[in-house]
Structure formats: C-alpha cells, structure tokens
Design a protein around this motif. Structure first.
Motif, PDB file in Angstrom:
ATOM      1  N   ILE A   1       8.109  -0.723   0.396  1.00 27.39           N
ATOM      2  CA  ILE A   1       8.484  -1.813  -0.499  1.00 27.39           C
ATOM      3  C   ILE A   1       8.177  -1.505  -1.952  1.00 27.39           C
ATOM      4  O   ILE A   1       8.619  -2.226  -2.844  1.00 27.39           O
ATOM      5  CB  ILE A   1       7.812  -3.131  -0.091  1.00 27.39           C
ATOM      6  CG1 ILE A   1       6.283  -2.989  -0.096  1.00 27.39           C
ATOM      7  CG2 ILE A   1       8.315  -3.585   1.270  1.00 27.39           C
ATOM      8  CD1 ILE A   1       5.539  -4.281   0.201  1.00 27.39           C
ATOM      9  N   THR A   2       7.419  -0.455  -2.219  1.00 35.42           N
ATOM     10  CA  THR A   2       7.173  -0.088  -3.614  1.00 35.42           C
ATOM     11  C   THR A   2       6.903   1.403  -3.734  1.00 35.42           C
ATOM     12  O   THR A   2       6.026   1.951  -3.063  1.00 35.42           O
ATOM     13  CB  THR A   2       6.006  -0.878  -4.232  1.00 35.42           C
ATOM     14  OG1 THR A   2       5.781  -0.424  -5.582  1.00 35.42           O
ATOM     15  CG2 THR A   2       4.730  -0.763  -3.416  1.00 35.42           C
ATOM     16  N   GLY A   3       7.678   2.055  -4.588  1.00 38.39           N
ATOM     17  CA  GLY A   3       7.493   3.471  -4.825  1.00 38.39           C
ATOM     18  C   GLY A   3       6.620   3.772  -6.022  1.00 38.39           C
ATOM     19  O   GLY A   3       5.982   4.824  -6.089  1.00 38.39           O
ATOM     20  N   GLU A   4       6.562   2.822  -6.992  1.00 38.35           N
ATOM     21  CA  GLU A   4       5.794   3.103  -8.202  1.00 38.35           C
ATOM     22  C   GLU A   4       5.383   1.869  -8.996  1.00 38.35           C
ATOM     23  O   GLU A   4       4.545   1.957  -9.883  1.00 38.35           O
ATOM     24  CB  GLU A   4       6.579   4.049  -9.122  1.00 38.35           C
ATOM     25  CG  GLU A   4       7.937   3.525  -9.553  1.00 38.35           C
ATOM     26  CD  GLU A   4       8.765   4.548 -10.318  1.00 38.35           C
ATOM     27  OE1 GLU A   4       8.299   5.697 -10.476  1.00 38.35           O
ATOM     28  OE2 GLU A   4       9.880   4.206 -10.751  1.00 38.35           O
ATOM     29  N   HIS A   5       5.928   0.692  -8.691  1.00 38.90           N
ATOM     30  CA  HIS A   5       5.596  -0.499  -9.466  1.00 38.90           C
ATOM     31  C   HIS A   5       4.362  -1.223  -8.955  1.00 38.90           C
ATOM     32  O   HIS A   5       3.759  -1.993  -9.688  1.00 38.90           O
ATOM     33  CB  HIS A   5       6.771  -1.486  -9.471  1.00 38.90           C
ATOM     34  CG  HIS A   5       7.958  -0.997 -10.230  1.00 38.90           C
ATOM     35  ND1 HIS A   5       9.174  -1.637 -10.206  1.00 38.90           N
ATOM     36  CD2 HIS A   5       8.120   0.078 -11.048  1.00 38.90           C
ATOM     37  CE1 HIS A   5      10.036  -0.986 -10.964  1.00 38.90           C
ATOM     38  NE2 HIS A   5       9.422   0.061 -11.475  1.00 38.90           N
ATOM     39  N   GLY A   6       4.003  -0.998  -7.716  1.00 44.98           N
ATOM     40  CA  GLY A   6       2.864  -1.679  -7.136  1.00 44.98           C
ATOM     41  C   GLY A   6       3.249  -2.995  -6.465  1.00 44.98           C
ATOM     42  O   GLY A   6       4.398  -3.430  -6.491  1.00 44.98           O
ATOM     43  N   ILE A   7       2.234  -3.643  -5.877  1.00 43.29           N
ATOM     44  CA  ILE A   7       2.438  -4.864  -5.111  1.00 43.29           C
ATOM     45  C   ILE A   7       2.272  -6.110  -5.978  1.00 43.29           C
ATOM     46  O   ILE A   7       3.120  -7.004  -5.975  1.00 43.29           O
ATOM     47  CB  ILE A   7       1.437  -4.922  -3.937  1.00 43.29           C
ATOM     48  CG1 ILE A   7       1.682  -3.761  -2.968  1.00 43.29           C
ATOM     49  CG2 ILE A   7       1.551  -6.257  -3.201  1.00 43.29           C
ATOM     50  CD1 ILE A   7       3.000  -3.797  -2.250  1.00 43.29           C
ATOM     51  N   GLY A   8       1.171  -6.179  -6.731  1.00 39.16           N
ATOM     52  CA  GLY A   8       0.891  -7.362  -7.551  1.00 39.16           C
ATOM     53  C   GLY A   8       0.932  -8.624  -6.727  1.00 39.16           C
ATOM     54  O   GLY A   8       0.382  -8.706  -5.621  1.00 39.16           O
ATOM     55  N   THR A   9       1.601  -9.635  -7.261  1.00 43.50           N
ATOM     56  CA  THR A   9       1.859 -10.857  -6.490  1.00 43.50           C
ATOM     57  C   THR A   9       3.291 -10.881  -5.977  1.00 43.50           C
ATOM     58  O   THR A   9       3.593 -11.583  -5.015  1.00 43.50           O
ATOM     59  CB  THR A   9       1.618 -12.107  -7.354  1.00 43.50           C
ATOM     60  OG1 THR A   9       2.462 -12.055  -8.517  1.00 43.50           O
ATOM     61  CG2 THR A   9       0.164 -12.197  -7.793  1.00 43.50           C
ATOM     62  N   LEU A  10       4.157 -10.110  -6.604  1.00 44.88           N
ATOM     63  CA  LEU A  10       5.581 -10.167  -6.296  1.00 44.88           C
ATOM     64  C   LEU A  10       5.876  -9.772  -4.850  1.00 44.88           C
ATOM     65  O   LEU A  10       6.761 -10.335  -4.215  1.00 44.88           O
ATOM     66  CB  LEU A  10       6.347  -9.255  -7.259  1.00 44.88           C
ATOM     67  CG  LEU A  10       7.867  -9.285  -7.203  1.00 44.88           C
ATOM     68  CD1 LEU A  10       8.392 -10.675  -7.572  1.00 44.88           C
ATOM     69  CD2 LEU A  10       8.456  -8.231  -8.141  1.00 44.88           C
ATOM     70  N   LYS A  11       5.111  -8.818  -4.316  1.00 43.24           N
ATOM     71  CA  LYS A  11       5.442  -8.262  -3.000  1.00 43.24           C
ATOM     72  C   LYS A  11       4.327  -8.418  -1.972  1.00 43.24           C
ATOM     73  O   LYS A  11       4.408  -7.867  -0.876  1.00 43.24           O
ATOM     74  CB  LYS A  11       5.788  -6.784  -3.141  1.00 43.24           C
ATOM     75  CG  LYS A  11       6.974  -6.531  -4.059  1.00 43.24           C
ATOM     76  CD  LYS A  11       7.309  -5.071  -4.144  1.00 43.24           C
ATOM     77  CE  LYS A  11       8.537  -4.859  -5.011  1.00 43.24           C
ATOM     78  NZ  LYS A  11       8.910  -3.437  -5.095  1.00 43.24           N
ATOM     79  N   ALA A  12       3.292  -9.186  -2.303  1.00 47.11           N
ATOM     80  CA  ALA A  12       2.117  -9.253  -1.433  1.00 47.11           C
ATOM     81  C   ALA A  12       2.445  -9.743  -0.031  1.00 47.11           C
ATOM     82  O   ALA A  12       1.864  -9.277   0.956  1.00 47.11           O
ATOM     83  CB  ALA A  12       1.048 -10.143  -2.071  1.00 47.11           C
ATOM     84  N   ARG A  13       3.396 -10.639   0.088  1.00 49.44           N
ATOM     85  CA  ARG A  13       3.644 -11.209   1.412  1.00 49.44           C
ATOM     86  C   ARG A  13       4.394 -10.252   2.339  1.00 49.44           C
ATOM     87  O   ARG A  13       4.510 -10.517   3.539  1.00 49.44           O
ATOM     88  CB  ARG A  13       4.380 -12.546   1.298  1.00 49.44           C
ATOM     89  CG  ARG A  13       5.818 -12.496   0.822  1.00 49.44           C
ATOM     90  CD  ARG A  13       6.318 -13.928   0.642  1.00 49.44           C
ATOM     91  NE  ARG A  13       7.691 -14.008   0.182  1.00 49.44           N
ATOM     92  CZ  ARG A  13       8.738 -14.123   1.004  1.00 49.44           C
ATOM     93  NH1 ARG A  13       8.555 -14.141   2.308  1.00 49.44           N
ATOM     94  NH2 ARG A  13       9.965 -14.225   0.514  1.00 49.44           N
TER      95      ARG A  13
END
Length: 461
Positions: free
Chosen positions: A413-425
């Motif tokens: 789900i992320t190659g370089e931007h990270g999880i943060g809050t956008l993709k945590a779920r």
C-alpha cells in the motif's frame, strides 16, 4: 515571557522564549503536512530545539505532562504523518539544520535532520560525491523527513531508497534517553538492525537528531530518452524490455494517458491527443550514456513507440524530463487530489494499470497514474471536487480500491510515502494480524506511554 500553561513555562525555561511558540496563528500554520485531506488537530505548543540535549529536554517535559509529541520536518509528506493531533506538542527539526561532516575518504556525510535534501546533495557534489535519494520534493524536504518515511525518488531504480544509505542514527527516545544505532563503517552486523527499524517509522519510535549517510562517487553526465505510445501496454512492455536488457537506467518514469493529457492541457509539450502512455528513461554513464539512450530508443521503437526523442546534451535532457516534473502542477487545477503510492512487481504493472482504469470507471472519478515504472512504484492519483460530497465519497472508495488492487497483485500500500493516518486502516491487511501485533509490541518497547505520534502508522492500541 511567562505563560499560565505549566508545560509551556517549563519548555521556555529550558529552551528560551524564541524556541517555544504558542501563538494560535503560528500553531494553525503548522497543523498539516501536504496531505491536507487528512484530519489535523489543534496543537498545544510548537517547539524548535537546536540540539540533541534540547530535544531530550522537550521529550522529558512532554512525558512529565503526558502530552503527545508530533515531530515535523518540512511538512512535505503526503500521508498525514506530520499532522497535529489535538493538544499535542509539535517538535520542529527546522533549527537542527547543520551538515556536520562530509568525508571523502569514508564516503559519508554526518548531518542533522533539518538539512534540506537538495542542500546536502549540492554540498557533497562539491566534493565529488553523490547522495542518491531524491524525492520529488528534494528542494524542500529534509533528510529527517526522508528518513521518517524511507523516501524514494526518481533515482531509486538504480540506486535504491533512503534506508540503503543510512548507516547510523542518533535518536532521542520518548524517555529522553539518547541512543546511537548503526555505525560509520560500511559493514557491521552486531545485534538487531535498529537503524533500519527507525528508518520509515514516521516519528513513532523516537526523534532522529543526527544521521550518518553513505555517499557514492558523483555520477557521470546523464542523457535522456522519451517515447510516446498509443497504449499503456506498449509503454509498460517497453519499460520491461529496457530493464531486461540490463541497461540499468538511472531514471525510468511512466505517465499514463490521463496524466499526459493533463500535462498537455497545462502546458503545450507537443504530446499527441491520443497518447496512451509516455516513458522517460535516463542513463548517467557519461561517455556511454549516448549509446545507452540509443539502445533505449530502439527498444521503445520495437515495442510500438509512436515517437521517440533522444537528448544529445544536458539541456535537451532537462526538456524531456519537464513533463514528469509538471505532473503535480498540471493536476492541481483539476481538483482535490488523493495521491496513492502502491508498488507491485514489475510483471504486474499492466494488471495494475488496467485495474486502475476500471476503478476510475466504476466510481466515476478521474485517476491519473504517473510513477516510477522501473521499480514498480506507481502514484495513482484520484482527482475530485471536494465541494461535491458524493464525488468525495466516490473518491475515497476508489482510493481504497486501488490499494486493495495493489495488495491483490502481491504489492504494497505504500512504496515511499509512508502510512501516516491516510493508510493506517489497511496496514493489517498487508501485514497480517501476527505481523501487526509484533509491530505494536515494538512500538510499546520504544514508547510505552504511546506519546510519540500516536495514532499514526498503527491504529490506537
């Protein structure tokens, strides 16, 4: 300056008035990173320490009052990892901005986290050296932020990502204790690799105050080729053939038809109206670059390129790269954007791009897809009108569907931007319940009070 807030008063006593800010307008200006779509809370105070000792004092004070800490660099991130949460302490690394050493003999640089990526690159280039990680935000983003997200960039296809160049770190833990991880030497395998654990942790395990970075000899002069195709499939096939030929391009970027047309509408680049995809590749092998570019151009022609351009000098190369650099400004006038960064095996790229087009049709949203085709890291960007509630809802569903698609193709789900809050779920879906539980236990070991960027990466535990 005195304050009725005991935390602010303690911080000012330790760091001085100028390093501790609680003006509401200042705090409001620092609430978000570039993922403005993500929720941001109202911070309690902004602190700008200028040394490791001051960072330690800040974390001790935060711990004493039970106040969460959100570390910020230049706030160029795209996942909400640097967004404020209600009542938090914002810890800015802006004043930790010194290049402490550049060693030609050891080929390392020792820097503080607030150093801007491009400034580091220029400083080491002056000594004949090269720091390869080059995110698109390199003129603004800081080394600390790049480390926090394990940032990539255009050169990853040949040189790798940030973690490949971080040899050691100085980190202040939630307790205020200082730990040094890794080492200056090129080799070393003593103990668990805490350095790689910190890289990509998005401020949830500690605050990086110093980094020892590996460097390489400066690359030779580069040349670029660009090719247009009538279909996605032809462009991807050409990219695969370039990689299979063993050419090792220093850059290989892909734009799908919707992205290319948005760029053409924004600025006349001479791109055809029926363009299906655009491939841009570069070789940085000096005298051999022209031969590499000619081979890349020939491969593109063999795979159905409608038009192929080969640069003969640095200025022509810059012009051919211009289309890639115009992606963000070209998409901005079209609406609000949700930028994804799924990565899949290169063999699955056609399936990914076909699936993205189907998702756009299903949810009636525009999805543009530029990306780093050489390493399979694409940036599907959902464009929508934020003033239209129905369009926003469809965009969020499409965004999630793209991540589901990436996972189904054996990707991430992320190659370089990270999880943060956008993709945590979506993190548990990728890691599995056992993997996620292990990560939570690691978080608890580093930060038992859950004060460092809580709610980011891992959902509350």
């Amino acid at each position: 300056m005195t304050s009725s807030d005991p935390l602010v008063a303690r911080l000012r006593a330790a760091l001085g008035d100028k390093a501790v800010l609680d003006d509401p307008d200042v705090l409001d200006a620092h609430r978000n990173d570039h993922a403005t779509f993500c929720t941001a809370g109202v911070p309690r105070v902004l602190v700008r320490p200028s040394s490791t000792a001051e960072v330690a004092e800040v974390l001790k004070a935060a711990g004493a009052f039970g106040v969460p800490v959100v570390t910020q660099g230049a706030r160029t991130g795209l996942s909400g990892a640097a967004n404020a949460i209600d009542g938090c302490l914002l810890l800015s690394t802006a004043r930790l901005d010194r290049i402490l050493e550049v060693s030609v003999e050891d080929q390392v640089a020792v820097v503080q986290p607030g150093v801007v990526n491009a400034e580091l690159s220029r400083a080491v280039l002056a000594k004949g050296l090269f720091y390869p990680p080059d995110p698109s935000s390199w003129e603004m983003s800081t080394v600390g932020g790049n480390i926090a997200t394990n940032a990539g960039g255009l050169c990853c296809v040949k040189y790798g990502v940030t973690s490949d160049f971080v040899r050691g770190l100085e980190v202040v833990l939630a307790s205020g204790e200082v730990v040094r991880t890794g080492r200056r030497s090129a080799k070393g395998v003593a103990g668990y690799d805490l350095t790689r654990l910190i890289v990509g942790s998005e401020g949830t395990l500690g605050v990086v105050t110093e980094a020892t970075l590996a460097l390489r000899p400066a690359p030779e002069a580069a040349l670029t080729a660009a090719a247009t195709f009538l279909s996605i499939e032809d462009g991807i096939a050409a990219a695969a053939a370039v990689m299979e030929a063993g050419l090792q391009p220093s850059l290989m970027e892909f734009l799908d038809g919707p992205t290319a047309r948005a760029i053409q509408d924004y600025r006349d680049m001479g791109l055809p109206a029926d363009i299906g995809s655009l491939l841009i590749a570069q070789s940085d092998r000096g005298p051999r670059a022209a031969e590499d570019v000619a081979r890349i151009a020939a491969i593109c022609s063999e795979h159905g390129a409608v038009e192929v351009a080969e640069a003969s000098d640095a200025e022509e190369s810059r012009m051919l790269l211009e289309a890639r650099r115009l992606v963000n400004p070209a998409l901005e006038p079209l609406g609000t954007t949700l930028v994804d960064d799924v990565a899949v095996p290169r063999s699955k790229l056609v399936a990914l791009l076909r699936g993205i087009a189907e998702i756009g049709t299903k949810y009636d949203v525009l999805i543009c897809c530029p990306g780093h085709v050489g390493d399979g890291n694409m940036h599907p960007t959902v464009v929508f009108d934020r003033n239209d509630a129905a369009a926003e809802a469809r965009a969020l569903e499409a965004f999630g569907a793209v991540m589901e698609l990436g996972l189904s193709l054996g990707g991430t789900i992320t190659g370089e931007h990270g999880i943060g809050t956008l993709k945590a779920r979506w993190l548990e879906q990728e890691l599995g319940p056992v993997g996620l539980d292990l990560q939570r236990r690691i978080k608890q070991a580093f930060d038992p009070g859950n004060l460092l960027n809580p709610g980011k990466v891992l959902q509350p535990f």
